[in-house]
Scaffold this active site. Sequence first.
Site, PDB file in Angstrom:
ATOM      1  N   ARG A  80      -2.043  19.894   3.384  1.00  0.00           N
ATOM      2  CA  ARG A  80      -2.502  18.844   4.445  1.00  0.00           C
ATOM      3  C   ARG A  80      -2.207  19.664   5.711  1.00  0.00           C
ATOM      4  O   ARG A  80      -2.582  19.307   6.758  1.00  0.00           O
ATOM      5  CB  ARG A  80      -1.147  17.693   4.534  1.00  0.00           C
ATOM      6  CG  ARG A  80      -1.851  16.453   3.978  1.00  0.00           C
ATOM      7  CD  ARG A  80      -0.765  15.331   3.929  1.00  0.00           C
ATOM      8  NE  ARG A  80      -1.284  14.121   3.947  1.00  0.00           N
ATOM      9  CZ  ARG A  80      -1.491  13.254   2.834  1.00  0.00           C
ATOM     10  NH1 ARG A  80      -1.035  13.665   1.875  1.00  0.00           N
ATOM     11  NH2 ARG A  80      -1.605  12.232   2.987  1.00  0.00           N
ATOM     12  N   ARG A  86      -4.140  -2.817   1.285  1.00  0.00           N
ATOM     13  CA  ARG A  86      -3.146  -2.173   0.221  1.00  0.00           C
ATOM     14  C   ARG A  86      -1.867  -2.859   0.961  1.00  0.00           C
ATOM     15  O   ARG A  86      -0.759  -3.116   0.086  1.00  0.00           O
ATOM     16  CB  ARG A  86      -3.402  -0.662   0.156  1.00  0.00           C
ATOM     17  CG  ARG A  86      -2.361  -0.255  -0.988  1.00  0.00           C
ATOM     18  CD  ARG A  86      -2.380   1.183  -1.195  1.00  0.00           C
ATOM     19  NE  ARG A  86      -1.899   1.965  -0.122  1.00  0.00           N
ATOM     20  CZ  ARG A  86      -2.155   3.365  -0.259  1.00  0.00           C
ATOM     21  NH1 ARG A  86      -2.819   3.751  -1.295  1.00  0.00           N
ATOM     22  NH2 ARG A  86      -2.021   4.036   0.693  1.00  0.00           N
ATOM     23  N   ARG A  88      -1.075   8.142  11.015  1.00  0.00           N
ATOM     24  CA  ARG A  88      -1.638   8.981   9.949  1.00  0.00           C
ATOM     25  C   ARG A  88      -2.805   9.571  10.223  1.00  0.00           C
ATOM     26  O   ARG A  88      -3.160  10.810   9.757  1.00  0.00           O
ATOM     27  CB  ARG A  88      -1.627   8.253   8.737  1.00  0.00           C
ATOM     28  CG  ARG A  88      -0.068   7.919   8.288  1.00  0.00           C
ATOM     29  CD  ARG A  88      -0.080   6.670   7.208  1.00  0.00           C
ATOM     30  NE  ARG A  88      -0.740   6.762   6.050  1.00  0.00           N
ATOM     31  CZ  ARG A  88      -0.794   5.792   5.204  1.00  0.00           C
ATOM     32  NH1 ARG A  88      -0.729   4.554   5.327  1.00  0.00           N
ATOM     33  NH2 ARG A  88      -1.398   6.141   3.939  1.00  0.00           N
ATOM     34  N   ARG A 101       3.129  -1.603   0.738  1.00  0.00           N
ATOM     35  CA  ARG A 101       3.688  -0.060   1.090  1.00  0.00           C
ATOM     36  C   ARG A 101       4.026  -0.001   2.655  1.00  0.00           C
ATOM     37  O   ARG A 101       3.171  -0.487   3.423  1.00  0.00           O
ATOM     38  CB  ARG A 101       2.597   0.982   0.901  1.00  0.00           C
ATOM     39  CG  ARG A 101       2.928   2.143  -0.139  1.00  0.00           C
ATOM     40  CD  ARG A 101       2.047   2.879  -0.455  1.00  0.00           C
ATOM     41  NE  ARG A 101       1.581   3.952   0.325  1.00  0.00           N
ATOM     42  CZ  ARG A 101       0.955   5.069   0.482  1.00  0.00           C
ATOM     43  NH1 ARG A 101       0.247   5.044  -0.950  1.00  0.00           N
ATOM     44  NH2 ARG A 101       0.484   5.825   1.188  1.00  0.00           N
ATOM     45  N   LYS A 159      -8.234   9.416  -2.633  1.00  0.00           N
ATOM     46  CA  LYS A 159      -7.820  10.587  -3.301  1.00  0.00           C
ATOM     47  C   LYS A 159      -7.013  10.175  -4.585  1.00  0.00           C
ATOM     48  O   LYS A 159      -7.176  10.588  -5.450  1.00  0.00           O
ATOM     49  CB  LYS A 159      -6.975  11.383  -2.382  1.00  0.00           C
ATOM     50  CG  LYS A 159      -7.378  11.869  -0.938  1.00  0.00           C
ATOM     51  CD  LYS A 159      -6.666  12.860  -0.364  1.00  0.00           C
ATOM     52  CE  LYS A 159      -5.521  12.073   0.304  1.00  0.00           C
ATOM     53  NZ  LYS A 159      -5.573  11.508   1.563  1.00  0.00           N
TER      54      LYS A 159
HETATM   55  P1  B4P Z   1      -5.725   5.785  -2.182  1.00  0.00           P
HETATM   56  O1  B4P Z   1      -6.607   6.569  -3.087  1.00  0.00           O
HETATM   57  O2  B4P Z   1      -4.452   5.437  -2.495  1.00  0.00           O
HETATM   58  O3  B4P Z   1      -5.520   6.858  -0.682  1.00  0.00           O
HETATM   59  P2  B4P Z   1      -4.972   8.005  -0.551  1.00  0.00           P
HETATM   60  O4  B4P Z   1      -5.951   8.925   0.161  1.00  0.00           O
HETATM   61  O5  B4P Z   1      -4.741   8.629  -1.899  1.00  0.00           O
HETATM   62  O6  B4P Z   1      -3.636   7.839  -0.084  1.00  0.00           O
HETATM   63  P3  B4P Z   1      -2.951   8.257   1.330  1.00  0.00           P
HETATM   64  O7  B4P Z   1      -3.451   9.759   1.911  1.00  0.00           O
HETATM   65  O8  B4P Z   1      -2.759   7.098   2.283  1.00  0.00           O
HETATM   66  O9  B4P Z   1      -1.358   8.644   0.951  1.00  0.00           O
HETATM   67  P4  B4P Z   1      -0.532   9.993   0.306  1.00  0.00           P
HETATM   68  O10 B4P Z   1       0.233   9.324  -0.676  1.00  0.00           O
HETATM   69  O11 B4P Z   1      -1.096  11.182  -0.066  1.00  0.00           O
HETATM   70  O12 B4P Z   1      -6.703   4.556  -1.648  1.00  0.00           O
HETATM   71  C1  B4P Z   1      -6.168   3.761  -0.395  1.00  0.00           C
HETATM   72  C2  B4P Z   1      -6.552   2.285  -0.808  1.00  0.00           C
HETATM   73  O13 B4P Z   1      -8.024   2.091  -0.828  1.00  0.00           O
HETATM   74  C3  B4P Z   1      -6.098   1.838  -2.070  1.00  0.00           C
HETATM   75  O14 B4P Z   1      -5.520   0.550  -2.046  1.00  0.00           O
HETATM   76  C4  B4P Z   1      -7.299   1.852  -3.054  1.00  0.00           C
HETATM   77  O15 B4P Z   1      -7.503   0.833  -3.835  1.00  0.00           O
HETATM   78  C5  B4P Z   1      -8.422   1.637  -2.177  1.00  0.00           C
HETATM   79  N1  B4P Z   1      -9.733   2.065  -2.221  1.00  0.00           N
HETATM   80  C6  B4P Z   1      -9.914   3.423  -3.073  1.00  0.00           C
HETATM   81  N2  B4P Z   1     -11.167   3.908  -3.071  1.00  0.00           N
HETATM   82  C7  B4P Z   1     -11.828   2.580  -2.658  1.00  0.00           C
HETATM   83  C8  B4P Z   1     -13.135   2.130  -2.735  1.00  0.00           C
HETATM   84  N3  B4P Z   1     -14.378   2.968  -3.182  1.00  0.00           N
HETATM   85  N4  B4P Z   1     -13.762   1.133  -1.966  1.00  0.00           N
HETATM   86  C9  B4P Z   1     -12.783   0.209  -1.930  1.00  0.00           C
HETATM   87  N5  B4P Z   1     -11.253   0.400  -1.724  1.00  0.00           N
HETATM   88  C10 B4P Z   1     -10.895   1.634  -2.235  1.00  0.00           C
HETATM   89  O16 B4P Z   1       0.499  10.210   1.604  1.00  0.00           O
HETATM   90  C11 B4P Z   1       1.494   9.414   1.999  1.00  0.00           C
HETATM   91  C12 B4P Z   1       2.384  10.061   3.075  1.00  0.00           C
HETATM   92  O17 B4P Z   1       3.249  10.966   2.755  1.00  0.00           O
HETATM   93  C13 B4P Z   1       1.754  10.901   4.441  1.00  0.00           C
HETATM   94  O18 B4P Z   1       1.333  10.049   5.284  1.00  0.00           O
HETATM   95  C14 B4P Z   1       2.893  11.759   4.798  1.00  0.00           C
HETATM   96  O19 B4P Z   1       3.757  11.272   5.394  1.00  0.00           O
HETATM   97  C15 B4P Z   1       3.419  12.279   3.515  1.00  0.00           C
HETATM   98  N6  B4P Z   1       2.818  13.607   2.558  1.00  0.00           N
HETATM   99  C16 B4P Z   1       2.299  13.447   1.487  1.00  0.00           C
HETATM  100  N7  B4P Z   1       1.708  14.614   1.180  1.00  0.00           N
HETATM  101  C17 B4P Z   1       2.137  15.340   2.195  1.00  0.00           C
HETATM  102  C18 B4P Z   1       1.996  16.902   2.380  1.00  0.00           C
HETATM  103  N8  B4P Z   1       1.269  17.444   1.760  1.00  0.00           N
HETATM  104  N9  B4P Z   1       2.510  17.125   3.589  1.00  0.00           N
HETATM  105  C19 B4P Z   1       3.279  16.461   4.636  1.00  0.00           C
HETATM  106  N10 B4P Z   1       3.447  15.004   4.223  1.00  0.00           N
HETATM  107  C20 B4P Z   1       2.866  14.651   3.197  1.00  0.00           C
END
Ligand code: B4P
Length: 190
Positions: free
Chosen positions: A89, A128, A145, A134, A14
């Site tokens: 979420r 990561r 998660r 992190r 995302k």
């Molecule tokens: P990202 O792109 O960083 O993953 P994400 O889905 O955005 O992150 P996530 O859901 O974990 O975290 P968030 O900050 O929202 O990609 C992950 C990795 O994969 C990276 O290293 C990237 O380089 C790699 N990658 C991406 N695409 C790839 C591909 N095609 N091939 C290979 N590798 C690839 O949330 C963190 C925490 O915050 C949650 O657990 C929760 O506690 C809290 N939180 C956030 N929003 C909330 C909400 N709305 N309500 C309640 N709690 C919340």
Amino acid sequence: MLNIILFGPPGSGKGTQSEKLIKDYHLVHLSTGNILRDEVARQTALGIEAKKLMEAGQLVPDEVVIGMIRNKIAENREAKGFIFDGFPRTTAQAEALDKLLESNDTPVSMLLALEVPEEELKQRLLKRGEIEGRTDDNETTIQNRILEYKVKTSPVADYYKAKGKLVTVPGIGSIEEIYARIRKEVDAAL
Ligand code: B4P
């Protein structure tokens, strides 16, 4: 106005894909994860509370994240549209977002759901964790998660499906390949 929810399990890409979309479509990026990590880094009262939950792999309470998003929308009245990254979420967050956007007369355009198998999610997040350090990218927290996602977050896709706004995108392949699939869907909706 283009309001896109970028949706998917932890590690589905995302954040990665949002960075590309905001540049090409001139949208404001609202990532609740980034906002929360900023609160943690500044050691605010909210950040101190959020840190414990994030490190345990649990969601931060709805009223906290809804308040954050309400403020950010209010600060960006002139925006061409928003990318909601990691929000909503829970179904309660989705209902709150719909109300906030309705009062602005700019509904959600689509929910783009990135579909990635669980094993791939774990590998990406562990990698990561090694590179960026992190604290929530460790094996136990990742498992929690993913569980939180299945129980509390996946119903959000059904909520928008019922409104005819769900678009699924395979989230496997190179970042560019996935982005090309996303662009096709966004352009079709414009
Ligand atoms: P990202 O792109 O960083 O993953 P994400 O889905 O955005 O992150 P996530 O859901 O974990 O975290 P968030 O900050 O929202 O990609 C992950 C990795 O994969 C990276 O290293 C990237 O380089 C790699 N990658 C991406 N695409 C790839 C591909 N095609 N091939 C290979 N590798 C690839 O949330 C963190 C925490 O915050 C949650 O657990 C929760 O506690 C809290 N939180 C956030 N929003 C909330 C909400 N709305 N309500 C309640 N709690 C919340």
